[in-house]
Design a protein around this motif. Sequence first.
Motif, mmCIF file in Angstrom:
data_model
loop_
_atom_site.group_PDB
_atom_site.id
_atom_site.type_symbol
_atom_site.label_atom_id
_atom_site.label_comp_id
_atom_site.label_asym_id
_atom_site.label_seq_id
_atom_site.Cartn_x
_atom_site.Cartn_y
_atom_site.Cartn_z
ATOM 1 N N ALA A 450 0.842 -1.195 0.000
ATOM 2 C CA ALA A 450 0.000 0.000 0.000
ATOM 3 C C ALA A 450 0.878 1.246 0.000
ATOM 4 C CB ALA A 450 -0.905 -0.006 1.228
ATOM 5 N N PRO A 451 0.432 2.310 -0.638
ATOM 6 C CA PRO A 451 1.210 3.559 -0.611
ATOM 7 C C PRO A 451 1.243 4.143 0.795
ATOM 8 C CG PRO A 451 -0.951 3.905 -1.605
ATOM 9 C CD PRO A 451 -0.802 2.427 -1.436
ATOM 10 N N GLU A 452 2.291 4.862 1.083
ATOM 11 C CA GLU A 452 2.456 5.423 2.420
ATOM 12 C C GLU A 452 1.398 6.478 2.679
ATOM 13 O OE1 GLU A 452 5.882 7.543 5.205
ATOM 14 O OE2 GLU A 452 6.250 7.121 3.069
ATOM 15 N N ASP A 453 0.758 6.363 3.846
ATOM 16 C CA ASP A 453 -0.304 7.288 4.225
ATOM 17 C C ASP A 453 0.315 8.413 5.044
ATOM 18 O OD1 ASP A 453 -2.570 8.593 4.901
ATOM 19 O OD2 ASP A 453 -3.513 6.928 5.986
ATOM 20 N N LEU A 454 0.145 9.631 4.585
ATOM 21 C CA LEU A 454 0.712 10.804 5.270
ATOM 22 C C LEU A 454 -0.372 11.700 5.831
ATOM 23 C CD1 LEU A 454 3.534 11.712 2.726
ATOM 24 C CD2 LEU A 454 3.731 10.385 4.838
ATOM 25 N N GLY A 455 -1.598 11.173 5.965
ATOM 26 C CA GLY A 455 -2.716 11.950 6.467
ATOM 27 C C GLY A 455 -2.656 12.166 7.966
ATOM 28 N N PRO A 456 -3.634 12.898 8.510
ATOM 29 C CA PRO A 456 -3.630 13.195 9.960
ATOM 30 C C PRO A 456 -3.785 11.951 10.823
ATOM 31 C CG PRO A 456 -5.673 13.926 8.899
ATOM 32 C CD PRO A 456 -4.742 13.556 7.805
ATOM 33 N N LYS A 457 -4.541 10.960 10.334
ATOM 34 C CA LYS A 457 -4.706 9.753 11.141
ATOM 35 C C LYS A 457 -3.395 8.978 11.252
ATOM 36 C CE LYS A 457 -9.640 9.251 10.169
ATOM 37 N NZ LYS A 457 -10.705 8.391 9.609
ATOM 38 N N GLU A 461 -1.021 8.025 14.584
ATOM 39 C CA GLU A 461 -0.460 6.704 14.837
ATOM 40 C C GLU A 461 1.025 6.802 15.162
ATOM 41 O OE1 GLU A 461 -1.215 2.421 14.871
ATOM 42 O OE2 GLU A 461 -2.464 4.228 14.922
ATOM 43 N N LYS A 462 1.744 7.628 14.437
ATOM 44 C CA LYS A 462 3.175 7.797 14.679
ATOM 45 C C LYS A 462 3.414 8.463 16.030
ATOM 46 C CE LYS A 462 4.652 7.964 9.860
ATOM 47 N NZ LYS A 462 5.423 6.703 9.977
ATOM 48 N N MET A 463 2.545 9.377 16.415
ATOM 49 C CA MET A 463 2.694 10.036 17.716
ATOM 50 C C MET A 463 2.500 9.026 18.847
ATOM 51 S SD MET A 463 0.655 13.604 16.958
ATOM 52 C CE MET A 463 0.682 14.081 18.670
ATOM 53 N N LYS A 464 1.543 8.097 18.658
ATOM 54 C CA LYS A 464 1.349 7.056 19.683
ATOM 55 C C LYS A 464 2.557 6.139 19.752
ATOM 56 C CE LYS A 464 -2.762 5.557 18.370
ATOM 57 N NZ LYS A 464 -4.028 4.778 18.398
ATOM 58 N N GLU A 465 3.144 5.825 18.607
ATOM 59 C CA GLU A 465 4.342 4.990 18.611
ATOM 60 C C GLU A 465 5.469 5.686 19.356
ATOM 61 O OE1 GLU A 465 5.490 3.825 14.719
ATOM 62 O OE2 GLU A 465 3.490 3.098 14.159
ATOM 63 N N GLY A 494 -5.187 3.784 23.096
ATOM 64 C CA GLY A 494 -5.051 2.963 21.899
ATOM 65 C C GLY A 494 -3.609 2.582 21.636
ATOM 66 N N ILE A 495 -3.366 1.293 21.438
ATOM 67 C CA ILE A 495 -2.019 0.828 21.125
ATOM 68 C C ILE A 495 -1.788 0.957 19.629
ATOM 69 C CG2 ILE A 495 -0.487 -1.186 21.181
ATOM 70 C CD1 ILE A 495 -2.063 -2.206 23.572
ATOM 71 N N PRO A 496 -0.645 1.476 19.193
ATOM 72 C CA PRO A 496 -0.377 1.572 17.747
ATOM 73 C C PRO A 496 -0.297 0.189 17.113
ATOM 74 C CG PRO A 496 1.574 2.146 19.023
ATOM 75 C CD PRO A 496 0.456 2.047 19.995
ATOM 76 N N ALA A 726 -6.084 4.674 11.468
ATOM 77 C CA ALA A 726 -5.119 4.898 10.392
ATOM 78 C C ALA A 726 -5.503 4.137 9.144
ATOM 79 C CB ALA A 726 -3.728 4.488 10.843
ATOM 80 N N VAL A 727 -6.055 2.961 9.302
ATOM 81 C CA VAL A 727 -6.493 2.149 8.174
ATOM 82 C C VAL A 727 -7.932 1.766 8.443
ATOM 83 C CG1 VAL A 727 -6.142 0.043 6.842
ATOM 84 C CG2 VAL A 727 -4.186 1.277 7.772
ATOM 85 N N SER A 728 -8.864 2.238 7.679
ATOM 86 C CA SER A 728 -10.271 1.973 7.933
ATOM 87 C C SER A 728 -10.704 0.727 7.200
ATOM 88 C CB SER A 728 -11.124 3.168 7.516
ATOM 89 O OG SER A 728 -11.362 3.152 6.150
#
Length: 1114
Positions: A450-457, A461-465, A494-496, A726-728
Motif C-alpha cells: 500500500a502507498p504510504e499514508d501521510l494523512g492526519p490519522k 499513529e506515529k505520535m502514539k508509537e 489505543g495501542i499503535p 489509520a487504516v479503515s
Amino acid sequence: MWIHPEEVLLAGPLWVSERANPFFILQKRRGHGRGGGLSGLLVGTLDVVLDSSARAAPYRILLQTGDSQIFWNLACGSSRKEITEHWDWLEANLLQTISIFDNDQDVTTFVKGKISGMIAEEKRLSPGEEQEQDCGKFREAQLKMRKLFGMPEEEKLVNYYSCSYWKGRVPRQGWLYLSVNHLCFYSFLLGKEVTLVVQWTEVTQLEKNATLVFPESIRVRTRTGEHFFSVFLDINDTFKLMEQLANMAMRQLLDNAADRSLPKARKALKNVSALKRDLDACAKNERYRSAFRLTEDERLDGHTDCTLWAPFAKTHVPGQLFISDNYICFSSRREDLCRLIVPLREVSVVEKADSSDVLPCPLSISTKSKSNFLFANLKDRDFLVQRISDFLQRTPDGSRGDAMVRPKPVRRCLRRDSLLRSFRVPQAPFYGPDAPTATQGLLELYRKDAPEDLGPKAMKEKMKEEAWNIHFSEFGRGVCMYRTPRSRELVLNGIPDKLRGELWLLFSGALNQMSTQPGYYSELAERAAGQCSLATEEIERDLHRSMPEHRAFQNETGIAALRRVLTAYAHRNPGIGYCQAMNIVTSVLLLYCTEEEAFWLLVALCERMLPDYYNTRVVGALVDQGVFEELTRAFLPLLYEHMRELGVISTISLSWFLTIFLSVMPFDSAVILVDCFFYEGVKIIFQVALAVLHDNTDALLACVDEGEAMTVLGRYLDNVVNKQTAVSVDTPARDDGDEPPPEIDIFRLIESSYEKFGSLRADVIEQMRFKQRLKVIQSLEDTAKRSVVRSVMTESAFGIEELEDLYCLFKDQHMSSCYWGGGAAAERHDPSLPYLEQYRIDAAQFSRLSCALSAWPCAEHAPVLAARLFRMLDRNRDGLVNFKEFVAALSGMYHGDVTDKLKLLYKLHLPPAFCPEEAESASEAANFFTNDVQKEAEVSSPPQQGEEARSESDVGGTGEEKKEDYRYYLSMWAEEKEPKRESIKDLPTMKQDQFIELCKTLYNMFSEEESHEQQLYHAIATVASLLLRIGEAGKKFNNKADDGADADWAVTFEQVLASILTEAPLVEYFERKRDIQAQVAALKARRAEERRSDSASSRDAPVQPRLHVGRQET
C-alpha cells in the motif's frame, strides 16, 4: 488407637468404668450409648456444645498404679470393637510381665515406653502415608464425622466449626463438618438430635448475609430447600472454605477436572488439617496466578513485605514480593501503582547489597537485558536469596524450553470421532518458517504494497508509537517492564498497530508461555494438519465467515493461517475443540501477530482470561451473563427491571462477551476494547457494557418489545467509531432508511465507563462469578436431567416424576464412585459425551440399586440376580451401565405384561447373564459356553454372501470415495445401533442347569408377606415338575431323531411360558402392579433410619459406606 501416654488427674466424673484389673481400666464416656439418665443427657449435650467431642473419644484405656491419683491415658477408640482389641492385647502381652515389677514407677515407665515404641513402629511400617500427620484432635473429629454420617475412609474432612443451625426459628448448637464432597451438621441437645448431610454438587446458592432474624449467617440453598448457619467464631474463614469446596464440586460437574492432587503445605499449623492447608495454598496460588497472568502450573512458594526502588519516580514503593517456581513478582501496596514480573529465565545475577539506615537489607536482581531491580526492607534476606538460588538452579539454561509440553491427552470425546480417524481432508501446507505469516501479522503483510499514508490519522499513529517508545525508555521494555498508571493511560489511548501484537502478548502473559515452549506450535500444527473430526468440520464451515470484509481473509493466505491456528488449538485442547466466535477472535489476533503469537494469545484467552467461555456449553459466558445482570440491577435498577421484562440482557450479553464486542462494533473501535481487555481483564468488558446501557437508558425504557430494544442497541454500537483510525475497514451501510444516530467516539465511551463504573474490582467480579457459576451449572444439570428423562420416557412406561426420582438415585450412585472410587471411577464422567452417557455405574453400584428397587424381592438371592441383570444390560462389555439401560430393566419388571416379565426372567438365566462359572461342573460349563457361542452366532443373523461380497467391494475403488464422506460412516453406525425387535422365537433354549437356577430364583422370589405364599410354592413345584418331564421327553425324541446320538436336555421359552400360565397364583403374582415411588420412598426411609442409628450413641461397630439418598434427617 494407641496414643502417646497423657496424664489424667480425674478419671471418674464424666466416665464410667466397664472393665478393670490391677493395672488397667477400660472406660466409656457418660452419655455414650443408650440410657445414662439425666447425667448422660447433660454430658452428651456438653460434648456437642463444647469442644470435648473432638478431644475425647467415647472409649479409653487408663493405666493406674497402686494408690497413685495420677492415671495415664494409653488408648482411645470410637467403637467398642476397636477399644476391645487394644484391651485384649494389653492383657495378653503386658499384664503378666508388669505384675512381677516391684516398683510402681518402673511399671509406669515400662508401659509408657512400650506404647511409644508401638506408635513409632506403626509410623515406620507406613512409609506411604503423609509425613505431616494431622493432629490427634483433628483425627478424632474426622473419625467422628465418618461415624456420624456413615462416610467411608476415602471421605476426607477438611475442617469443622462450632455453629448454630437454624431449624425453623429455633437455633441448634452443634458442629459443622466440611469434607471434600459433603457439608454435614450434627447436634445433640438434651436428647434431641439433628443431622444434616448436603452434597456440594447439590448446592445452588451460597451466600453470607446479615439480617435481623439471622445475624451474621451463611445461607446454603439446595434444590430441596435452604439452610442457615450462624454464630461462627470466624465466619469469613468458614465462608471462604465453603466457597472453595463448592467451586471444586462445580468444576467436577463441568469438566471432571477438580484438582484432587493438591499441593503440600510448607508449614504445619496446629489443629488444622493438612487438606485445609492444601486448599488454602490452592486459593493463594490461584490469586497469585490471576494477578500476574501466569500459567496454571505455577505454584507460589512464599511472599514477604518489601520496597522496590522505582527509578521512574525516584522513590521506594512499598509492596509485596512474591517468589514462585519460575518468577519473581512485585505488587505495590497501593493498587496498580506499580507491578513487576521478572522471569527467572531472564535473571543473570542475584546479590545482597550493603545495608544502611536509608536502605536496610537490600537485594539486587539483574537480568540479561541489563535491567537492575533493587528491593529493600526484606525481613529474612538470607533465606530469600537461598530460595531464589534454589529455583535458579532448577531453571534450564538457554531457551529454557528443552522439556516441551505435550498437548493434553484426549479424554473420551464424542464417540463418533473414532469413525473419522481413518480418512483425511485436504489441508493447506504445514506451518513452517517459510509461511507468509510466520514472521509478521496479516495487516503488516498487506500494508507492504500500500502507498504510504501521510494523512492526519497516520500522524496520530506515529505520535502514539513515539509515546510508547518514550515509555519503553523510561519503564523498560519486554516482560520485565514496570506496569504503572502511565502504562494504563497509554493503553486506553489505543495501542499503535505496529506494537499491538507485542503488547498483547506481554499483558496477557502469553509471552511467557511462548518463550518457555519454543517449537511447540509448529510441531502441533504439523501433527494436527490433515486430521478430520467434528471440530475441524465446524472450523471449515466458519473460515470464510471470519471478517469476510477484510482483504486479509479474502484469499488463501489468511484463510490457511486461520485454519492452522484453530485446528492446532482444537488438537491441543480437545475438551474445548472449537466453538463459534473463536474464529472471529482469532482472525483479529492474526492481523497483528504471527501465527505462533496468535496461537498463544488464543491459549491465554480460552484457558485463563475467559475461562470456560468456549467449551461445548459456553458455561463461562453464561456465568458472566448472570454477573452482568446482577451488575445492571445494582447500577441501573430501573432499566434492569424493564429489560428483564423484555428479556434483552440474556440476548445481548452472549454476543457481546463471546467476541469481546468484535461482532457488534466496527472493527477499528472494537480492537481498542481488545487492547484494554488484555491489560485490564474482563472488568473492562463489564464496564463498557454498562456504559452502553446507561447511554441508551431513555430509548430502552421507551421500548415495548425485545426486537425494538435490540434495534436501539444495534444502531448505537454500529456508530461507535474510532476517530484516530489509520487504516479503515469498510462496514456495510444501513438500508433501513432511518437517520443514523450521531457517532460515538470509542475513547469517550471507555472514558465514560471508567467515570461511571470504574469502582468495579476484579475480586468482586470473581465473587459474583462464583455465585453465578453455582446457578448456571446446576441449571445445566437440571437441563441434562430433563433431556435424559424425555429421551427415556418414550421407551419406558414410567412417569416423569418416577424417572426423575430414579435419575437422582442413579446420579448419586455415579457421584459416589467419583468421590470414593478412585481415579478410574472419576474418569467415567465426561461432559463431552451426550447427556445419556455422562453418568454410568459399575456392577457393585448397580447391585445396590437393583436390590433396593427391584420388583422381585429375592432375599439372599437378590445380589446374584442383580449381577446377572447387569451382565445382560452391559452389551458393550465395558463394565458400565447407563441410565437408559437401567430404566429399561426396571420398566420391564414394573410395567411389562406377564410375557415381558417372564421373558426378562428367562433371559437372566441364559448367557451372557448366566455366566459359565455358575454351571454345576467344569465340563457342563465348557459345553454350555460353546453352545452359547453357536447360539449367539445363529441369533445375530450374520450377513449373507451377497452382503459380504458387497462389503469387500467397498474396500476397493468405490469404498475410497465413500471414506471421504463421514456421513456414510455415521449412517452405518446408526443402523448398527438401531435396536431390533426381539420375538419369543428368537430366544435360545434353556439347558437343565440353567433351568435349575431359574427354579431357585422363583423359590426365592416371594417374601414372607405374600398372603398366598404356600399356593405360590405349590404352583412353582407343579410347573418345575411339568417342565422337567417336557425336557426329558424332548431329549428322548431328539436321541431317536439323531440315530441314537446323545442330545442335551432343553426347554424353550414357549414351553416355560405355557406352563406358568396354567398356574393362576403365578399369573396373578406377575400381573400385579407395583409402585416404584413406594420403593424409592422406602429406600430413603431406610437410609434415614440407618443414619439416625449411626448418629445415635450406641454405635459399637465400624460403619460401612452406604447408599446416599437422604439429604436431611432429623
